[in-house]
Design a protein around this motif. Structure first.
Motif, short mmCIF file in Angstrom:
data_model
loop_
_atom_site.label_atom_id
_atom_site.label_comp_id
_atom_site.label_asym_id
_atom_site.label_seq_id
_atom_site.Cartn_x
_atom_site.Cartn_y
_atom_site.Cartn_z
N ASN A 28 0.85 -1.18 0.00
CA ASN A 28 0.00 0.00 0.00
C ASN A 28 0.88 1.23 0.00
N SER A 29 1.50 1.50 -1.12
CA SER A 29 2.49 2.56 -1.24
C SER A 29 1.94 3.69 -2.08
N ALA A 30 2.14 4.91 -1.61
CA ALA A 30 1.72 6.08 -2.38
C ALA A 30 2.75 6.41 -3.44
N LYS A 31 3.94 5.83 -3.33
CA LYS A 31 5.02 6.15 -4.26
C LYS A 31 5.55 4.90 -4.94
N PHE A 32 5.99 5.11 -6.15
CA PHE A 32 6.74 4.09 -6.87
C PHE A 32 8.20 4.33 -6.52
N THR A 33 8.87 3.33 -6.00
CA THR A 33 10.24 3.53 -5.53
C THR A 33 11.24 3.64 -6.66
N GLY A 34 10.81 3.33 -7.88
CA GLY A 34 11.69 3.46 -9.03
C GLY A 34 12.50 2.22 -9.27
N THR A 35 13.24 2.23 -10.38
CA THR A 35 14.06 1.09 -10.75
C THR A 35 15.09 1.51 -11.78
N ASP A 36 16.18 0.78 -11.82
CA ASP A 36 17.14 0.97 -12.91
C ASP A 36 17.36 -0.34 -13.65
N ASN A 37 16.52 -1.32 -13.36
CA ASN A 37 16.58 -2.62 -14.02
C ASN A 37 16.10 -2.47 -15.46
N PRO A 38 16.92 -2.83 -16.46
CA PRO A 38 16.52 -2.66 -17.86
C PRO A 38 15.22 -3.38 -18.22
N ARG A 39 14.98 -4.56 -17.66
CA ARG A 39 13.72 -5.26 -17.94
C ARG A 39 12.53 -4.49 -17.40
N HIS A 40 12.66 -3.97 -16.18
CA HIS A 40 11.59 -3.16 -15.61
C HIS A 40 11.32 -1.94 -16.48
N GLN A 114 9.63 9.72 -12.82
CA GLN A 114 10.43 10.21 -13.94
C GLN A 114 10.80 11.67 -13.73
N ALA A 115 9.88 12.48 -13.21
CA ALA A 115 10.16 13.90 -12.96
C ALA A 115 11.24 14.06 -11.90
N ARG A 116 11.19 13.23 -10.84
CA ARG A 116 12.21 13.29 -9.78
C ARG A 116 13.58 12.93 -10.33
N ARG A 117 13.61 12.00 -11.27
CA ARG A 117 14.87 11.57 -11.88
C ARG A 117 15.36 12.55 -12.94
N GLY A 118 14.47 13.45 -13.38
CA GLY A 118 14.84 14.40 -14.43
C GLY A 118 14.66 13.82 -15.82
#
Length: 120
Positions: A28-40, A114-118
């Motif tokens: 139950n997360s309000a945020k997507f924690t992100g990823t750098d996995n190419p498959r993801h 994506q916005a946080r990552r620029g």
């Protein structure tokens, strides 16, 4: 040689799951924690555009087990619902394959990440 396994329940009844309540495997997360996995990243890229079948997601993401890939995205905070569609297979049989999609909330989470990552 085939084996039959018999399980004795010793007078206990099997419980039938309650299918009236939808349960998400996503935290139950309000945020997507992100990823750098190419498959993801490949999976997210295609899911942002449109819903995709499990088989297509395997191909696009370069995975052989897209349900686990989706489970990984869910553990990172996305819902990634799987809709079961009616389909007639090549043998004329009715089947119910799954089609993954991003929910509106998922899209917002991905765009915010994506916005946080620029990255747009």
């Amino acid at each position: 040689m085939r084996f039959a396994f018999i399980v004795e329940m010793e007078g206990r009844e099997m419980k039938t799951p309650d299918t009236t309540k939808a349960v998400s495997s996503a935290p139950n997360s309000a945020k997507f924690t992100g990823t750098d996995n190419p498959r993801h990243l490949r999976a997210i890229t295609v899911l942002i555009r449109r819903p995709v079948s499990r088989q297509e997601l395997d191909s696009v993401a370069g995975a052989s087990n897209s349900p686990e890939l989706v489970a990984e995205l869910r553990r990172r905070g996305l819902d990634v619902p799987c809709d079961r569609i009616h389909f007639i297979d090549r043998d004329g049989k009715d089947c119910r394959p799954g089609v993954y999609r991003l929910s509106d909330a998922d899209r917002r989470k991905v765009h915010q990440w994506q916005a946080r990552r620029g990255h747009g």
